[in-house]
Motif scaffolding. Sequence first.
Motif, PDB file in Angstrom:
ATOM      1  N   LEU A   1      66.809  24.729 -40.529  1.00 16.84           N
ATOM      2  CA  LEU A   1      66.344  23.433 -41.011  1.00 16.84           C
ATOM      3  C   LEU A   1      65.030  23.121 -40.323  1.00 16.84           C
ATOM      4  O   LEU A   1      64.948  23.048 -39.096  1.00 16.84           O
ATOM      5  CB  LEU A   1      67.368  22.342 -40.702  1.00 16.84           C
ATOM      6  N   TRP A   2      63.986  22.938 -41.144  1.00 14.63           N
ATOM      7  CA  TRP A   2      62.663  22.612 -40.621  1.00 14.63           C
ATOM      8  C   TRP A   2      62.388  21.126 -40.866  1.00 14.63           C
ATOM      9  O   TRP A   2      62.502  20.644 -41.997  1.00 14.63           O
ATOM     10  CB  TRP A   2      61.591  23.435 -41.335  1.00 14.63           C
ATOM     11  N   ASP A   3      62.005  20.411 -39.808  1.00 19.95           N
ATOM     12  CA  ASP A   3      61.544  19.025 -39.924  1.00 19.95           C
ATOM     13  C   ASP A   3      60.029  19.050 -39.776  1.00 19.95           C
ATOM     14  O   ASP A   3      59.512  19.445 -38.720  1.00 19.95           O
ATOM     15  CB  ASP A   3      62.158  18.146 -38.835  1.00 19.95           C
ATOM     16  N   GLY A   4      59.320  18.642 -40.831  1.00 17.94           N
ATOM     17  CA  GLY A   4      57.876  18.838 -40.785  1.00 17.94           C
ATOM     18  C   GLY A   4      57.044  17.721 -41.389  1.00 17.94           C
ATOM     19  O   GLY A   4      57.555  16.742 -41.937  1.00 17.94           O
ATOM     20  N   LEU A   5      55.740  17.917 -41.262  1.00 16.37           N
ATOM     21  CA  LEU A   5      54.752  16.961 -41.754  1.00 16.37           C
ATOM     22  C   LEU A   5      53.591  17.735 -42.372  1.00 16.37           C
ATOM     23  O   LEU A   5      53.105  18.710 -41.786  1.00 16.37           O
ATOM     24  CB  LEU A   5      54.240  16.084 -40.606  1.00 16.37           C
ATOM     25  N   LEU A   6      53.153  17.312 -43.551  1.00 20.06           N
ATOM     26  CA  LEU A   6      51.998  17.888 -44.230  1.00 20.06           C
ATOM     27  C   LEU A   6      50.900  16.841 -44.312  1.00 20.06           C
ATOM     28  O   LEU A   6      51.163  15.693 -44.659  1.00 20.06           O
ATOM     29  CB  LEU A   6      52.372  18.349 -45.645  1.00 20.06           C
ATOM     30  N   LEU A   7      49.667  17.237 -43.992  1.00 16.43           N
ATOM     31  CA  LEU A   7      48.535  16.316 -44.005  1.00 16.43           C
ATOM     32  C   LEU A   7      47.396  16.886 -44.842  1.00 16.43           C
ATOM     33  O   LEU A   7      47.198  18.106 -44.885  1.00 16.43           O
ATOM     34  CB  LEU A   7      48.030  16.044 -42.587  1.00 16.43           C
ATOM     35  N   ASP A   8      46.655  15.998 -45.465  1.00 10.65           N
ATOM     36  CA  ASP A   8      45.459  16.378 -46.218  1.00 10.65           C
ATOM     37  C   ASP A   8      44.286  16.467 -45.244  1.00 10.65           C
ATOM     38  O   ASP A   8      43.879  15.474 -44.656  1.00 10.65           O
ATOM     39  CB  ASP A   8      45.181  15.323 -47.290  1.00 10.65           C
ATOM     40  N   ILE A   9      43.737  17.678 -45.062  1.00  6.45           N
ATOM     41  CA  ILE A   9      42.608  17.874 -44.140  1.00  6.45           C
ATOM     42  C   ILE A   9      41.361  18.313 -44.909  1.00  6.45           C
ATOM     43  O   ILE A   9      40.464  18.926 -44.337  1.00  6.45           O
ATOM     44  CB  ILE A   9      42.949  18.900 -43.041  1.00  6.45           C
TER      45      ILE A   9
END
Length: 297
Positions: free
Chosen positions: A172-180
């Motif tokens: 299980l991956w807990d993650g965050l994606l951001l626009d760079i």
Amino acid sequence: YFVKLYGGVTDTGVPIQLEQWFDLYERVLDIGVVRVDADHFALSFIDITERRKAEQRLQESENRHARLSDNIPGVVYQYMQREDPVDAVFPYISSGVRALYGLEPEDVRNNSQLMWDAILPEDVPGFVESIRSAMEVQTRWEHEWRIRTKTGELKWISGAATQETQQDGKRLWDGLLLDITKRKQAEQALRKSEEKYRVLIENAEVFVSLYDREGNCLLMNRKVADAFGGTPVEFEGRNLVDLHPEAGSEYFKRIHDVVSSGEPRTYEDVVHFPTGERYLHSNVQPVLDESGTIYAA
């Protein structure tokens, strides 16, 4: 009302199960009604008040978490993965996926392939390898890649996640994606600017060189290198005292004074090079790094 409702069980034979709030006792009861015979029915009462309160607190907590996730820039997600990084589902993904990918959260939860399909084909191998590397060493995952949204827009994405192995072996991956994207565009513009600057210096018909406060050569253009009888790479990294045995100590003092004071200086000298003497008018200027600290001249 209750006698009629419960008594109906003796006629139909169909059990009843319901929850009822009792104002008098301020309790929630789970009520079961079953037929005993044509004239009798049996009742069971289970107090489920605390369970319902706990469920309500849990729901309120989940709602707060959802609101928080939806207001965080980017996409908050959970990714449940088997051994193959592509073989996975998104148990949770925030509404930010609409703005970032142009996808609906529910669609992504139902079909994780939508997220993979958005990645540029040439970026997929590096993306998969980054996940496998993080899996092998059981560490935090970080990666940058490009996507093409449903509207055809090209974006740069930065992702980071922590992993936890479940009892069934899944991760299980807990993650965050951001626009760079803007950052990448700025970096590209900076590289182009630096390249133009480098070309201008390299081909300038004047002597241009850069030395740090210890007198080490950080940069030298072709014009100076020609005077030394070589190419810039042969002399960059060497010290002024080594490059100018006769007057290197004086030149070093000038560099040190400018770096220390922050004040520019001008000099006129006959400078000795391996290829001959040059009469030079030198303008020594302090040079600042990104933090605004003078580091060279």
